[in-house]
Design an enzyme around this catalytic site. Sequence first.
Site, short mmCIF file in Angstrom:
data_model
loop_
_atom_site.label_atom_id
_atom_site.label_comp_id
_atom_site.label_asym_id
_atom_site.label_seq_id
_atom_site.Cartn_x
_atom_site.Cartn_y
_atom_site.Cartn_z
N ARG A 1 0.87 -1.17 0.00
CA ARG A 1 0.00 0.00 0.00
C ARG A 1 0.91 1.22 0.00
O ARG A 1 2.12 1.09 0.20
CB ARG A 1 -0.93 0.02 1.21
CG ARG A 1 -0.21 0.19 2.53
CD ARG A 1 -1.16 0.14 3.71
NE ARG A 1 -2.03 1.30 3.79
CZ ARG A 1 -1.74 2.41 4.48
NH1 ARG A 1 -0.61 2.52 5.15
NH2 ARG A 1 -2.57 3.43 4.50
N ASN B 1 1.46 5.26 1.53
CA ASN B 1 1.06 6.27 2.49
C ASN B 1 1.88 7.51 2.15
O ASN B 1 2.84 7.42 1.39
CB ASN B 1 1.36 5.78 3.91
CG ASN B 1 0.65 6.63 4.95
OD1 ASN B 1 -0.27 7.40 4.63
ND2 ASN B 1 1.07 6.50 6.19
N GLU C 1 5.49 6.84 1.08
CA GLU C 1 5.98 5.55 1.60
C GLU C 1 5.34 4.43 0.80
O GLU C 1 4.13 4.30 0.78
CB GLU C 1 5.58 5.37 3.07
CG GLU C 1 6.24 6.35 4.00
CD GLU C 1 5.75 6.21 5.44
OE1 GLU C 1 6.29 6.91 6.30
OE2 GLU C 1 4.83 5.40 5.69
#
Lengths: 346, 317, 200
Positions: free
Chosen positions: A223, A225, A265
């Site tokens: 994922r 961020n 990130e």
Amino acid sequence: MNMAFKQETLRDDYTFSNSPESVRRFPFPFDEDEYMYSVNIEPHDAGPPGSVFEHAIDIDEHYLTECEERRIVLEDDHGRYVALPHMMDAQWDMVELVMTNLAKDYPESFQLTQDGDNWHWVNQPLGIDQKFVFGDTSTLPMEPFEFISRQVQGDWVIMDQRDEDLFADLGIVTGQADWSMAFDAGMSFKEWHAPVPHAPEMGIFDRALKYLLHLQYGSPVRRTNWRMCVNPRLDTSSEKWHLWGPDNVSVTAENVAEKVYLRVELQALFRLPRSNAIAFSIRTYMVSLEDLAKYPRWIKRLYRVLTSLHPDLAEYKGLNSYLPYVLNWLKPQDDGEVLPKGTQPE
Amino acid sequence: MSLLNVKVTAVEQITEQVKQFTFELEDGGKLPYFSGGSHVVVAMDIDGRIHRNAYSLMGPTSDNERYTIAVRKQEQSRGGSVFMHEQVKPGTRLQITPPTNLFAINKLAKKHILVAGGIGITPFMSQISDLNRLGYPYELHYAYRSADQAAFRDQLEKLCGDKVHFYVDDEGRRMNFTELLIQQPLGSHIYVCGPNTMVNSLVLMAKQMGWPDNAVHSEKFLAPATGEPFVVSLSLSETEVMVPGEMSMLEALEEAGIDAPYLCRGGACGRCELEVVDCDGELIHHDVYLSDAEKISANKIMPCVSRANCSRMVVNL
Amino acid sequence: MEKGYSIKSKPIYGTLVWQDHAMHHVVIAEGEGGKALLKLFQQKLPREPLSVLYLAADPQAEKYATTVQKIINEPVTIKDSQAELLNALKATLDSCYMGTQFYVAGTEGFIWKVAAVLRDAGVDDKNVFKELCGSLGRRLYCVHCKTTNENVHHNIHVCTGCGRHLIVREHFSRLMGAYMGFMIDAEVPGEIPAAEEIYP
């Protein structure tokens, strides 16, 4: 890939910069005009050649720069490395994960020869040539996880799985966004993420935890961020807040485009085989607003996301001191064009 | 889910009812390492129907050339173990999932107490190889019906030395749970795998003797229950699937080409959970994952073991 | 404080209640925790073996100690320093087995020091019953210089290690038994709000 590793600084005189290719492959995180914290987990499958998703562990032009930065941080404060005693199997799992992936994906820079437990590791960019016995800590100059994590980009937290939960029991965290591995050591998944506003009551971490407890070997997930930062300073740790906090108020209308960075990130999670632990890699990419503006699609979308951001998230992400300058600079660049869904630059 | 293509390289009769199977990768490569207590799911083609059973890997965990599993022949079962016993020979090709661990040791424990009943010994075979390697204190208590059913006894005596204790039912040597649980050092964890009655009574006894829940670990492999046929309607993919009486809901979905998630296939892990949007009858829960309250609220189901007494069920898939 | 907002790393303390299935009870308390002890013994005097350890370092605590001894009619280990009490606890643990239930009552700092001793012995703090008594003073870990400040009563505290003004972040580490403190005036040096005593 023919990679030229640059030697830059991520502190003091900040010689860090992105080549045009590096900007183009930036993992821009917003696929829509609005942002809210979500689980947004997807399979960590191989992406197109040249993209940050091409390989399981991405090595880019900042490799030497970031390894040197890690060395500096650890020399100043070895507490950025945390290894609880029951994590030794996980340490060796990490040696295997990193070495086998780098040797397979970047054979011109890294070579690994395995003869049973006798391993021979060559890291050409860093000039490391190490023979060791896999599983025998005494054959390495330091703990196995510290040894290998000094040779890879990104922060890593290895979570032990027990009691239907995941615990932050092993980690190297030298380039983080305002948290502290030394303080969060040993925390359960939800304790560790407790300070994220609104996400807990939305059930984000309940769902993420449930998902991760069942993460399978060989099927990693990822994922993204994001945050922003002032100057390309990788070490925006809580530990060093007194050093980088003042930068937040150094932004002006004149310098905002070159001084403020969007910081993404890329978080990838891997099930480790021997220890049954989960490796959580947090790989940070930074691009200045100036560079981001080379792609109008990205800059327009960033403006829309930031104007619609929940105030608590803005505060949590530490943007408040300079957000008005950022918005003022972005505003004239958004002509209101309807942008189709997606994170691509063009 | 990524699957591994393996071929059977050895089949060994361990006891009258238990056979051991050894797998290697078809292409001769290395298998993934795994942690003690892991299992794989073996896919079998039984008369054109894919049947999947979970089996513990027996270790040693340091071996990435081959995996071994042991299968007890269950005559009254729906055919998986019978197929393994009667059809699978050296050279047979099978597909297995990568290892998954739903029965791992707690590495913070000061002592590990392993309790096996019958074929429930299998997950401990690999756990013991980890415990020996790590030098963690442990003891193994292994109960079986009669001397001729003592699968792997010789191997265990070699691996565990004086840490293993055998209990032979028809010789009148029974396991006494109270004795097992009393005066164990602080920080002990107990792990039990065996028949339901054994697991349930040990778990209950531990509770009554003040053991905290999170120091008591159990593994039961539930077989999917059979029942009446019904239709599952998938609201997202707008498909309908018929679930025959002798097939689990998960198996029926898989047979219809639906990529439904799963891990343990035994109603324990929760991975295959589906949201029930509507059901014109009654859900029959056989899993141990959902809480009683969740079972009563009737809006979730574990399709690997649970089904329904209804004509039509709508799920969010 | 924001309405409805809670931090999940912050422990929630309860009221001590006997665990009926325990084979042995070990009760550890300090200071005002003496009152929690008395409340516990008002519920019942358990049938199972019982060990009581109490830290009495002031006259009020000594009064609790005397009362406790009277009602339970069994030896109570009483110490007047924390170090001695924790040593006595370690000695008690040698004769404890699985099935022992632990109960702790006292300040937050005390509770987590006891929890650390128990953790070393393999007892998960989740399974220890805890009651917060007496001062609400917090232990505060300075994320900059790694000093742990004891008995912090104000939301802004001058670190005894580095002299920085720390704000108490609502984020708690069970391993450290402390909240995180970070510099309040890093962005604009000297811009420090008035400290308020919110952990009396």
